[in-house]
Enzyme design. Structure first.
Site, PDB file in Angstrom:
ATOM      1  N   GLY A 237      44.152  67.517  32.322  1.00  0.00           N
ATOM      2  CA  GLY A 237      43.321  66.331  32.549  1.00  0.00           C
ATOM      3  C   GLY A 237      43.895  65.181  31.752  1.00  0.00           C
ATOM      4  O   GLY A 237      43.441  64.874  30.647  1.00  0.00           O
TER       5      GLY A 237
ATOM      6  N   ALA B 271      42.577  58.912  30.513  1.00  0.00           N
ATOM      7  CA  ALA B 271      42.586  58.079  29.313  1.00  0.00           C
ATOM      8  C   ALA B 271      42.161  58.854  28.073  1.00  0.00           C
ATOM      9  O   ALA B 271      42.845  58.819  27.045  1.00  0.00           O
ATOM     10  CB  ALA B 271      41.654  56.886  29.532  1.00  0.00           C
TER      11      ALA B 271
ATOM     12  N   LYS C 273      24.028  62.745  22.917  1.00  0.00           N
ATOM     13  CA  LYS C 273      24.870  61.820  23.677  1.00  0.00           C
ATOM     14  C   LYS C 273      24.245  61.555  25.046  1.00  0.00           C
ATOM     15  O   LYS C 273      24.314  60.441  25.572  1.00  0.00           O
ATOM     16  CB  LYS C 273      26.305  62.346  23.820  1.00  0.00           C
ATOM     17  CG  LYS C 273      27.247  61.244  24.316  1.00  0.00           C
ATOM     18  CD  LYS C 273      28.720  61.590  24.288  1.00  0.00           C
ATOM     19  CE  LYS C 273      29.521  60.343  24.695  1.00  0.00           C
ATOM     20  NZ  LYS C 273      30.895  60.641  25.088  1.00  0.00           N
TER      21      LYS C 273
ATOM     22  N   GLU D 187      30.558  61.205  37.434  1.00  0.00           N
ATOM     23  CA  GLU D 187      30.129  62.520  36.936  1.00  0.00           C
ATOM     24  C   GLU D 187      28.613  62.691  37.118  1.00  0.00           C
ATOM     25  O   GLU D 187      27.869  62.901  36.157  1.00  0.00           O
ATOM     26  CB  GLU D 187      30.555  62.682  35.481  1.00  0.00           C
ATOM     27  CG  GLU D 187      32.084  62.740  35.353  1.00  0.00           C
ATOM     28  CD  GLU D 187      32.556  62.851  33.913  1.00  0.00           C
ATOM     29  OE1 GLU D 187      32.212  61.972  33.110  1.00  0.00           O
ATOM     30  OE2 GLU D 187      33.266  63.825  33.603  1.00  0.00           O
TER      31      GLU D 187
END
Lengths: 314, 314
Positions: A11, A14, A189, A272
């Site tokens: 993956g 960034a 989060k 996502e």
């Protein structure tokens, strides 16, 4: 550190490129499993424009599939997006040795169980990146702000491997802490991600500041946050209710910015949806906890995401 | 009909122009209070391209403000959008005679009370248009489909004036029925409007068919509908619960189409956020009824609407 850890990144977007680049800078041996960016990365390596200082590096090996990697990794770092069509176990299985630690640098909630059931004997480290970073082009990463990393042995506890990674990161000025309760950290989060990411897309490309400044929208942010807290508690990971006010306060001080989900939407990339909302909605259904605000966002986001992806074919 | 009724239209968009045009065709005397379209309508009248047959007509008077109208209207038909910045009483007050009936051809819920309190002695007729019609340009209306009208003396009951209007409409093939319980009829229209209008915008420009075909989105549609039913019941206007299934069934048979709110959004025009959602959310708060799905749509739609309007200045 006696031996250079052998690290393979799966993956190479960034987030993955940035953090493994920093590990390379810290002395680790880093290899990349590339897909669309294979040729550029093989030829030119990776250039990272960063507020911590620009740097570039060449992965030790650049391969198209993990089976082509010549070594036995100490760490496989997975930094793919969490999407139903990405089967992480099948991407890494051929090089998961008994001593391989699998590190997930990914968004969302409840993303570890499929990895744990595929590799029940391997250590899993779950990681949370607090960073503004984007890929400008293949092999070229732009790190704009933040960068803190939280790593935790999954499901709980401490481990030498997590400490080793944290030490490497901190040696190159990436603030990295280990957390013995990473599941709760992940829920925390989500308290931010669950409202701000979807709503930035659904409200027509809104910045964090625009959402904070619209009273009706801010109320929805808070209601979504409350549902995430209730759900975290139901799953045995209680978060103090003052956390919501703290998040709101922090966000009000932030420079207005576009969420990562909004950047994906605008870039016509898959969002996502399942990792951020779908998994939470399904957990709530299992626990028989009503989460109408989360479900509302989910009902809208699934469709806008599908339409956005379909438009790629236009 | 012994005397031609004198009718003044305020709000000369697609809906108002279409229906008053049909009344002119039926023999009524129709005058227009125009704003941006004054010059075109004064010069050329109104052309209506319609599935019922094209026709054109010249209003008896075309004025810029109702005070310029020379007569005393039997009916003032208000077909403006319902927006906080549009003050209907001030637009019509100068020509509201004791015998003037005020007809509201507008969307939303709970829109009559401000009119009733401004003109407590006048008859108010509340009307619901089920029609696909749009303004192609000033003075040029395109009627694509449907056209049924429901009129009801507000708050309840029958009246000769409502019957007179209905007879005029039916004489020119506009199917018009009178309803003695127009408030409940308005709630029933909201059962459809409250989910499909906002969601078509929030889900990124979705047609009715796209919303129906996405299971998570359809679930949200149904949850919003349930909240509207609960709220209607709380306000004393119960609707049978089978109505939801009937609406869903009807919608699944419709040709996929863009909602009026989506057309407004795409045209960068203000959406009727308050009439469709805000009034419902406020009523629910008064009645202490939780409506989290409606509030979710409201929290998103207020912001996307504001951003859409601001973009006009770009």
């Amino acid at each position: 550190m006696t031996k250079k850890p052998e690290i393979v990144l799966v993956g190479t977007g960034a987030v993955g490129s940035f953090y493994t680049g920093k590990l390379a800078q810290a002395g680790a041996s880093v290899s990349f499993v590339c897909r669309s960016d294979f040729e550029e990365v093989q030829k030119n390596g990776v250039f990272i424009k960063s507020v911590l200082g620009d740097y570039s590096f060449r992965p030790k090996e650049v391969v198209r599939a993990i089976s082509d990697y010549s070594g036995t990794p100490d760490y496989i770092i997975v930094a793919t997006k969490v999407l139903p069509e990405i089967n992480v176990p099948s991407l890494i299985a051929e090089k998961v040795d008994k001593n391989t630690t699998i590190v997930l640098l990914q968004n969302g909630i409840n993303i570890e169980p499929p990895i744990m059931s595929a590799f029940p004997d391997n250590e899993i480290i779950s990681g949370l990146a607090f960073i503004c970073v984007s890929r400008e082009s293949f092999g070229c990463i732009d790190h704009q702000d933040y960068g803190r990393l939280v790593l935790g042995t999954y499901p709980t506890g401490k481990s030498p491997r997590a400490e080793e990674l944290a030490a490497l990161f901190n040696s190159v000025d990436v603030k990295c802490e280990t957390n013995e309760d990473i599941i709760t950290a992940r829920w925390k989060k989500l308290v931010w991600n669950a409202p701000f990411n979807p709503m930035s897309v659904l409200a027509g490309g809104a910045t964090t500041r625009e959402m904070m400044n619209s009273p009706e929208t801010l109320k929805l942010v808070q209601n979504v946050m409350k549902e995430v807290l209730a759900l975290a508690e139901k799953t045995g990971n209680p978060i103090d209710s003052t956390f919501i006010d703290a998040m709101i306060e922090d966000t009000s001080k932030m420079t207005p910015y576009k969420t990562s989900m909004l950047l994906d939407y605008e870039g016509k990339r898959a969002m996502e949806v399942e990792a951020i909302l779908g998994n939470a909605v399904r957990l709530a259904a299992e626990k028989k906890l009503p989460v109408p605000h989360l479900e509302s966002l989910y009902g809208l986001l699934t469709l806008i995401d599908r339409k956005n992806i379909e438009n790629i074919a236009d």
